[in-house]
Design an enzyme around this catalytic site. Structure first.
Site, mmCIF file in Angstrom:
data_model
loop_
_atom_site.group_PDB
_atom_site.id
_atom_site.type_symbol
_atom_site.label_atom_id
_atom_site.label_comp_id
_atom_site.label_asym_id
_atom_site.label_seq_id
_atom_site.Cartn_x
_atom_site.Cartn_y
_atom_site.Cartn_z
ATOM 1 N N ASP A 63 0.857 -1.194 0.000
ATOM 2 C CA ASP A 63 0.000 0.000 0.000
ATOM 3 C C ASP A 63 0.888 1.238 0.000
ATOM 4 O OD1 ASP A 63 -2.150 -1.716 0.434
ATOM 5 O OD2 ASP A 63 -1.874 -1.602 2.618
ATOM 6 N N ASP A 69 0.601 14.560 7.189
ATOM 7 C CA ASP A 69 -0.133 15.832 7.056
ATOM 8 C C ASP A 69 -1.083 15.787 5.860
ATOM 9 O OD1 ASP A 69 2.137 15.805 5.485
ATOM 10 O OD2 ASP A 69 2.882 17.751 6.141
ATOM 11 N N GLU A 92 -4.574 24.682 5.044
ATOM 12 C CA GLU A 92 -3.188 25.109 4.924
ATOM 13 C C GLU A 92 -2.468 24.304 3.837
ATOM 14 O OE1 GLU A 92 0.172 25.441 8.332
ATOM 15 O OE2 GLU A 92 0.003 23.595 7.205
ATOM 16 N N GLU A 93 -2.921 23.083 3.596
ATOM 17 C CA GLU A 93 -2.250 22.210 2.629
ATOM 18 C C GLU A 93 -2.702 22.428 1.178
ATOM 19 O OE1 GLU A 93 0.273 20.308 3.150
ATOM 20 O OE2 GLU A 93 0.299 20.486 5.327
ATOM 21 N N ASP A 115 -5.822 23.782 9.704
ATOM 22 C CA ASP A 115 -4.444 23.308 9.557
ATOM 23 C C ASP A 115 -4.535 21.840 9.964
ATOM 24 O OD1 ASP A 115 -1.831 22.561 9.815
ATOM 25 O OD2 ASP A 115 -1.240 24.171 11.173
ATOM 26 N N LEU A 117 -2.531 19.230 10.095
ATOM 27 C CA LEU A 117 -1.537 18.677 11.011
ATOM 28 C C LEU A 117 -0.518 19.761 11.339
ATOM 29 C CD1 LEU A 117 -1.490 15.703 12.062
ATOM 30 C CD2 LEU A 117 0.681 15.576 10.893
ATOM 31 N N ASP A 118 -0.582 20.219 12.561
ATOM 32 C CA ASP A 118 0.291 21.304 12.990
ATOM 33 C C ASP A 118 1.479 20.737 13.765
ATOM 34 O OD1 ASP A 118 0.837 24.181 13.706
ATOM 35 O OD2 ASP A 118 0.607 23.305 15.694
ATOM 36 N N GLU A 274 -4.069 29.198 11.613
ATOM 37 C CA GLU A 274 -3.443 28.951 12.918
ATOM 38 C C GLU A 274 -3.769 30.056 13.924
ATOM 39 O OE1 GLU A 274 0.480 26.443 11.503
ATOM 40 O OE2 GLU A 274 0.511 28.589 11.113
HETATM 41 P P1 AHG Z 1 2.986 23.196 10.363
HETATM 42 O O1 AHG Z 1 3.524 21.897 10.834
HETATM 43 O O2 AHG Z 1 1.480 23.208 10.265
HETATM 44 O O3 AHG Z 1 3.657 23.713 9.113
HETATM 45 O O4 AHG Z 1 3.227 24.310 11.510
HETATM 46 C C1 AHG Z 1 4.467 24.446 12.114
HETATM 47 C C2 AHG Z 1 4.470 25.790 12.782
HETATM 48 C C3 AHG Z 1 3.937 25.834 14.203
HETATM 49 O O5 AHG Z 1 3.173 24.792 14.626
HETATM 50 C C4 AHG Z 1 5.155 25.997 15.046
HETATM 51 O O6 AHG Z 1 4.866 26.772 16.172
HETATM 52 C C5 AHG Z 1 6.129 26.641 14.126
HETATM 53 O O7 AHG Z 1 5.805 26.241 12.832
HETATM 54 C C6 AHG Z 1 7.540 26.264 14.389
HETATM 55 O O8 AHG Z 1 8.357 27.002 13.554
HETATM 56 P P2 AHG Z 1 9.944 27.136 13.796
HETATM 57 O O9 AHG Z 1 10.517 25.792 13.514
HETATM 58 O O10 AHG Z 1 10.355 28.192 12.805
HETATM 59 O O11 AHG Z 1 10.138 27.601 15.215
HETATM 60 MN MN MN Z 2 0.737 24.652 11.566
HETATM 61 MN MN MN Z 3 0.222 22.027 9.015
#
Ligand code: AHG
Ligand code: MN
Ligand code: MN
Length: 335
Positions: A63, A69, A92-93, A115, A117-118, A274
């Site tokens: 699979d 994400d 966001e994606e 968003d 998957l953050d 976010e």
């Molecule tokens: P995502 O995974 O949705 O792209 O978000 C990541 C974001 C957030 O969750 C986090 O506080 C920040 O990016 C971290 O960024 P740095 O690595 O620049 O600190």
């Molecule tokens: Mn995020």
């Molecule tokens: Mn994200």
């Protein structure tokens, strides 16, 4: 023993707070709860990926294994599309918003932003990630497809917002503008159960959360404020997932900062996906959220879907203090 209140039960009870509610919002929140359970299942399996094999993008059964994400994005879109409770999605994606055609006898008046998957860089190392969502009432004519203006609404227009934290346990926290409540997933019965009623953020706290590695790239007033946090012996915590970092602050008090840097001159975090939803939650819990240029986040008019913003969010007294530092030490104030 207290009687268990499930998320579905709670949402239905709360529908009575809105006298003209048609049940659409209730349905939407339930759909998000279902999507969260599906994503949760996959997040929990992520550690097994190396056993099941992912090097070539497929597992041992042949699979295709998706990036988590993108998987989360797909599941949220599927759940929201199939129910017919919303007329459009912005993620966001995805570069553009996705209009959802109305089901035969149903016109929907809501759009959802998320968003999926953050903190996705945390996945590979088994550290907490989250999902963030916001719900708006559409502005466009309900007889046609949704339009960009439905998504470019200020945070003050949010009807509901929340997040899911896939941590040591899985928690869903949301608000419809009447307080904030939290639900913990009980895996044995597969239900989110009310665990944190009417969450209130402490007026101050012992934590500050910022990527201190960028210290030299921050403006002088922000460096002064960070020095002040350090002088106060506040504890620095930075997980790299905004949901997780803001969650700690919501429960224990403190401040989360993502200022502008030389690389991200307007901040890194996305206003629509976010900053706005989390600001609505934190304000509803008695906290504050402003940009590092001191504008209330929820009052910023988004111009584009993926617009970025700077943010200082958390305990009200600490956000006020950060504001004083900016007012005092920004070059504009000095000259
Ligand atoms: P995502 O995974 O949705 O792209 O978000 C990541 C974001 C957030 O969750 C986090 O506080 C920040 O990016 C971290 O960024 P740095 O690595 O620049 O600190
Ligand atoms: Mn995020
Ligand atoms: Mn994200």
């Amino acid at each position: 023993m207290n009687r268990i209140v499930t998320l579905d039960e709670f949402i239905i009870q709360r529908q009575k707070d809105f006298p003209f509610a048609s049940g659409e919002l209730t349905g939407l929140l339930r759909d998000i709860g279902v999507a969260a359970k599906i994503v949760n299942r996959e997040v929990n399996k992520a550690g097994l990926v190396s056993i099941l094999g992912v090097a070539d993008g497929s597992n041992t059964s042949g699979d295709t294994v998706q990036k988590l994400d993108l998987y989360a994005n797909e599941k949220l879109i599927d759940c929201l599309k199939n129910s017919g409770e919303c007329c459009g999605i912005a993620s966001e994606e995805n570069e553009d918003f996705i209009p959802i055609p109305a089901l035969a006898d149903k016109t929907s008046k809501y759009v959802v932003v998320f968003d999926p998957l953050d903190g996705s860089s945390n996945i590979d190392v088994n550290v907490s990630v989250g999902t963030i969502f916001g719900i708006y009432r559409r502005k466009s004519d309900p007889s046609g497809p949704c339009t960009l203006e439905d998504f470019l609404q200020k945070g003050t227009e949010l009807v509901a917002a929340g997040y899911v934290l896939y941590g040591t346990s899985t928690l869903l926290v949301y608000t419809t503008g009447r307080g904030v409540n939290g639900f913990t997933l009980d895996p044995s019965i597969g239900e989110f159960c009310l665990s944190h009623r009417d969450i209130q953020i402490p007026a101050r706290g012992h934590y500050y959360s910022v990527n201190q590695g960028y210290y030299l790239k921050f403006d002088v007033e922000m460096r002064r404020y960070i020095d002040h946090c350090s002088d106060l012996n506040l504890r620095l915590r930075y997980i790299g997932s905004m949901v997780s970092d803001v969650h700690r602050i919501l429960f224990q008090g403190g401040i989360f900062l993502y200022p502008n840097t030389r690389k991200y001159q307007h901040g890194k975090l996305r206003l629509v996906y976010e900053c706005n939803p989390l600001s609505f939650v934190v304000e509803q819990a008695g906290g504050k959220s402003i940009s590092c240029q001191l504008q209330r986040i929820l009052d910023i008019q988004p111009e584009t879907l993926h617009q970025r913003a700077t943010i200082a969010i958390g305990s009200p007294e600490m956000v006020d203090e950060m504001k004083e530092f900016v007012e005092k030490y920004s070059p504009a104030a000095l000259y």
